[in-house]
Design a protein around this motif. Structure first.
Motif, PDB file in Angstrom:
ATOM      1  N   GLN A 132       0.749  -1.230   0.107  1.00 26.54           N
ATOM      2  CA  GLN A 132       0.079  -0.085  -0.040  1.00 26.54           C
ATOM      3  C   GLN A 132       0.639   1.258   0.158  1.00 26.54           C
ATOM      4  N   GLY A 133       0.416   2.322  -0.576  1.00 23.26           N
ATOM      5  CA  GLY A 133       1.273   3.379  -0.809  1.00 23.26           C
ATOM      6  C   GLY A 133       0.801   4.562   0.544  1.00 23.26           C
ATOM      7  N   TYR A 134       1.909   4.999   1.198  1.00 25.94           N
ATOM      8  CA  TYR A 134       1.905   5.724   2.241  1.00 25.94           C
ATOM      9  C   TYR A 134       2.890   7.003   2.217  1.00 25.94           C
ATOM     10  N   LYS A 135       2.684   8.132   2.895  1.00 27.87           N
ATOM     11  CA  LYS A 135       3.471   9.330   2.791  1.00 27.87           C
ATOM     12  C   LYS A 135       4.228   9.502   4.033  1.00 27.87           C
ATOM     13  N   ILE A 136       5.437   9.800   3.882  1.00 31.92           N
ATOM     14  CA  ILE A 136       6.323  10.033   5.156  1.00 31.92           C
ATOM     15  C   ILE A 136       7.008  11.176   4.978  1.00 31.92           C
ATOM     16  N   THR A 137       7.317  12.006   6.242  1.00 29.40           N
ATOM     17  CA  THR A 137       7.857  13.308   6.265  1.00 29.40           C
ATOM     18  C   THR A 137       8.800  13.584   7.493  1.00 29.40           C
ATOM     19  N   ASP A 138       9.583  14.550   7.746  1.00 25.45           N
ATOM     20  CA  ASP A 138      10.190  14.694   8.854  1.00 25.45           C
ATOM     21  C   ASP A 138       9.281  15.714   9.822  1.00 25.45           C
ATOM     22  N   VAL A 139      10.065  15.986  10.914  1.00 21.76           N
ATOM     23  CA  VAL A 139       9.189  16.473  11.896  1.00 21.76           C
ATOM     24  C   VAL A 139       9.060  18.003  11.550  1.00 21.76           C
ATOM     25  N   GLU A 140       9.884  18.882  10.893  1.00 18.57           N
ATOM     26  CA  GLU A 140       9.865  20.023  10.063  1.00 18.57           C
ATOM     27  C   GLU A 140       8.594  20.410   9.096  1.00 18.57           C
TER      28      GLU A 140
ATOM     29  N   SER B 282      13.906   4.997   7.593  1.00 17.23           N
ATOM     30  CA  SER B 282      15.174   5.003   7.891  1.00 17.23           C
ATOM     31  C   SER B 282      16.279   5.306   7.125  1.00 17.23           C
ATOM     32  N   GLU B 283      15.977   4.566   5.896  1.00 18.31           N
ATOM     33  CA  GLU B 283      16.891   4.813   4.688  1.00 18.31           C
ATOM     34  C   GLU B 283      16.632   6.502   4.158  1.00 18.31           C
ATOM     35  N   LYS B 284      15.368   6.861   4.153  1.00 19.21           N
ATOM     36  CA  LYS B 284      15.126   7.983   3.386  1.00 19.21           C
ATOM     37  C   LYS B 284      15.865   9.263   4.388  1.00 19.21           C
ATOM     38  N   PHE B 285      15.603   8.953   5.699  1.00 18.48           N
ATOM     39  CA  PHE B 285      15.810  10.330   6.284  1.00 18.48           C
ATOM     40  C   PHE B 285      17.332   9.953   7.192  1.00 18.48           C
ATOM     41  N   LYS B 286      17.986   8.995   6.904  1.00 18.99           N
ATOM     42  CA  LYS B 286      19.160   8.657   7.572  1.00 18.99           C
ATOM     43  C   LYS B 286      18.940   8.596   9.047  1.00 18.99           C
ATOM     44  N   ILE B 287      17.907   8.038   9.508  1.00 22.59           N
ATOM     45  CA  ILE B 287      17.748   7.853  11.207  1.00 22.59           C
ATOM     46  C   ILE B 287      17.845   6.308  11.417  1.00 22.59           C
ATOM     47  N   ALA B 288      18.904   5.986  12.107  1.00 25.65           N
ATOM     48  CA  ALA B 288      19.346   4.658  12.473  1.00 25.65           C
ATOM     49  C   ALA B 288      18.213   4.017  13.127  1.00 25.65           C
ATOM     50  N   GLU B 289      17.647   4.632  14.165  1.00 27.26           N
ATOM     51  CA  GLU B 289      16.786   3.969  14.913  1.00 27.26           C
ATOM     52  C   GLU B 289      15.329   4.975  14.872  1.00 27.26           C
TER      53      GLU B 289
ATOM     54  N   ARG C 159      -2.194  -2.268  10.290  1.00 27.97           N
ATOM     55  CA  ARG C 159      -2.958  -2.764   9.135  1.00 27.97           C
ATOM     56  C   ARG C 159      -4.401  -2.206   9.017  1.00 27.97           C
ATOM     57  N   THR C 160      -4.673  -1.624  10.151  1.00 30.52           N
ATOM     58  CA  THR C 160      -6.100  -0.974  10.132  1.00 30.52           C
ATOM     59  C   THR C 160      -6.083   0.354   9.550  1.00 30.52           C
ATOM     60  N   LEU C 161      -4.866   1.047   9.293  1.00 29.64           N
ATOM     61  CA  LEU C 161      -4.962   2.211   8.752  1.00 29.64           C
ATOM     62  C   LEU C 161      -4.768   2.438   7.242  1.00 29.64           C
ATOM     63  N   PRO C 162      -5.481   3.423   6.600  1.00 29.66           N
ATOM     64  CA  PRO C 162      -5.817   3.497   5.294  1.00 29.66           C
ATOM     65  C   PRO C 162      -4.734   3.745   4.629  1.00 29.66           C
ATOM     66  N   ALA C 163      -4.764   3.763   3.252  1.00 28.23           N
ATOM     67  CA  ALA C 163      -3.660   4.212   2.426  1.00 28.23           C
ATOM     68  C   ALA C 163      -3.442   5.474   2.222  1.00 28.23           C
ATOM     69  N   GLN C 164      -2.213   5.993   1.986  1.00 20.81           N
ATOM     70  CA  GLN C 164      -2.021   7.530   1.738  1.00 20.81           C
ATOM     71  C   GLN C 164      -2.183   8.055   2.856  1.00 20.81           C
ATOM     72  N   VAL C 165      -2.002   7.499   4.270  1.00 20.16           N
ATOM     73  CA  VAL C 165      -1.765   8.115   5.341  1.00 20.16           C
ATOM     74  C   VAL C 165      -0.477   8.661   5.486  1.00 20.16           C
ATOM     75  N   LEU C 166      -0.274  10.042   6.333  1.00 18.52           N
ATOM     76  CA  LEU C 166       0.880  10.657   6.350  1.00 18.52           C
ATOM     77  C   LEU C 166       1.414  10.308   7.746  1.00 18.52           C
ATOM     78  N   PHE C 167       2.780   9.655   7.632  1.00 18.02           N
ATOM     79  CA  PHE C 167       3.536   9.534   8.950  1.00 18.02           C
ATOM     80  C   PHE C 167       4.508  10.542   8.933  1.00 18.02           C
ATOM     81  N   VAL C 168       5.058  10.981  10.316  1.00 19.22           N
ATOM     82  CA  VAL C 168       5.889  11.573  10.785  1.00 19.22           C
ATOM     83  C   VAL C 168       7.074  10.802  11.062  1.00 19.22           C
ATOM     84  N   VAL C 169       8.351  10.911  10.678  1.00 16.27           N
ATOM     85  CA  VAL C 169       9.597  10.060  10.949  1.00 16.27           C
ATOM     86  C   VAL C 169      10.441  10.794  11.843  1.00 16.27           C
TER      87      VAL C 169
END
Length: 422
Positions: A16-24, A44-51, A70-80
């Motif tokens: 499923q497709g999701y969106k990820i962004t940094d804290v800013e 972790s790979e995109k934002f170079k954050i080990a953990e 698994r209950t979350l819908p596609a295209q949800v925005l997550f903060v990494v």
């Protein structure tokens, strides 16, 4: 030759497709994942954050559980973020941005409160004058007193607001009669079977006579009607009024109306619904969803007598059939007519007394089609157009049924009173 061993592979979850962004929220990526573990690895790979840790941008909830993920819908925005970073929600970020650049917007509420407090006498007078002016317009009734209210109303014969609102109520009920007549007379059974045609024509004539006797429930929207619904209580079973027809044979409409009304008798079940839905000033309240006891919204009120704008808005307030006219009432009529005309007479049996059916329950169908026994006046928000899942109470009745006896007596009264007038 024989499949002795079952495969130990488990079925993979689809990507499923999701969106990820940094804290800013300065960078945003789209990634595909079928598990929280995969999403965390790609983030972790995109934002170079080990953990890294994963949070929902909308409310800041940290996602740590695979089943919840698994209950979350596609295209949800997550903060990494890493484990020591404080994550702000989207709302908190927006609020802080406004606070940094437009503090005056956040202070507007306090400034308004101070202004009202410092100018209380003047503001009270302005509000009092405005309310008094509105009340004065509401009380006005004649065309000459409130000409703006009558703009766009073609009926020049209507001299008062009450006459206009009477006609509006009649038009709505008359529309249900025409819809009923059209649906029942266009079916193949009506055209092909003489008995079906006789049963339907008799029912429609009884409907017409009853509507005429009650003036097509004209007092439903008429604030001058003396019998009215109590607005302070939940609206459940409430009523309508009296109608008008111009094609009564040989007898003028007004005299025919009186004739039918005098033929109704003391035990008429319809009379209780002959009431206005508004108070003395013309205030209407929404009666709520079809399956609710009352409206949940305090703001669902309107007074169409107050202004032309309110009169226009009142047009989108609906009379909602709790037992639906197209999905339940009319199909029930046709089904019972079909049983009455079937070659096998077993279907035409009165369920109450187990005797051969003589007529359809005209009064029950009338109550469901045209009266506030089954109608609720509702704001457009409370008009649920989905399936109501209620069935009609109409049935085949026999000569022992009280409804059958009432119909026969009503028909005799009409004929007797008609002969007396001719």
């Amino acid at each position: 030759m024989f499949n002795l061993f079952q495969s130990t592979k488990t079925k993979k979850e689809p990507l499923q497709g999701y969106k990820i962004t940094d804290v800013e929220r300065s960078r945003k990526y789209g990634v595909a994942a079928n598990s929280l573990r995969m999403l965390r690895a790609k983030a972790s790979e995109k934002f170079k954050i080990a953990e890294c840790r994963i949070y929902l941008a909308q409310d800041g909830v940290e996602v740590t559980d695979e089943d919840y993920f698994r209950t979350l819908p596609a295209q949800v925005l997550f903060v990494v973020a890493d484990k020591d970073t404080i994550v702000q929600t989207d709302f908190e970020l927006m609020y802080n941005a406004i606070k940094a650049t437009h503090t005056e917007l956040l202070n507007a509420g306090e400034l308004a409160r101070q202004f009202v407090s410092n100018n209380q006498p003047e503001i009270s007078k302005i509000l009092y004058d405005a309310q008094r002016g509105r009340d004065d317009l509401i009380k006005r009734s004649a065309r000459t007193e409130h000409e703006e209210w009558f703009e766009g109303i073609d009926d020049r014969a209507a001299k008062t607001k009450e006459e206009v609102m009477k006609r509006r109520g009649q038009d709505r009920i008359r529309g249900y009669f025409y819809k009923t007549k059209d649906e029942l007379t266009k079916c193949s059974m009506y055209r092909a079977n003489p008995l079906a045609r006789e049963l339907i024509d008799e029912m429609l004539e009884l409907f017409r006579q009853l509507l005429l006797g009650f003036d097509y429930f004209s007092c439903m929207f008429d604030r001058s009607c003396q019998r009215r619904v109590t607005l302070e209580k939940p609206a459940v079973d409430k009523g309508a009024t009296v109608g008008d027809e111009t094609d009564a044979q040989r007898i003028p409409p007004k005299r025919m109306k009186l004739l039918v009304k005098n033929s109704l008798g003391a035990n008429c079940r319809i009379e209780r619904y002959n009431v206005a839905l508004c108070g003395e000033r013309g205030d209407f309240r929404c009666m709520g969803l079809w399956n609710g006891a009352w409206c949940r919204y305090e703001g669902h009120r309107i007074n169409p007598y107050a202004s032309r704008e309110n009169l226009i808005l009142f047009q989108v307030w609906n009379l909602d059939h709790q037992i639906e006219i197209s999905r339940a009432v009319l199909p029930s009529i046709l089904d019972n007519v079909g049983r009455m005309v079937a070659l096998e007479g077993d279907g035409a049996v009165c369920k109450l007394h187990g005797r051969k059916g003589k007529k359809l329950s005209v009064i029950t169908y009338f109550l469901e089609l045209f009266t506030l026994h089954n109608l609720k006046l509702v704001h457009i928000v409370c008009h649920d157009k989905g399936v109501h899942e209620l069935i009609s109470n109409g049935a085949i009745i026999c000569d022992r049924c009280e409804e059958y006896k009432y119909i026969k007596q009503f028909q005799r009264n009409v004929r007797s009173n008609e002969d007396a007038l001719l």
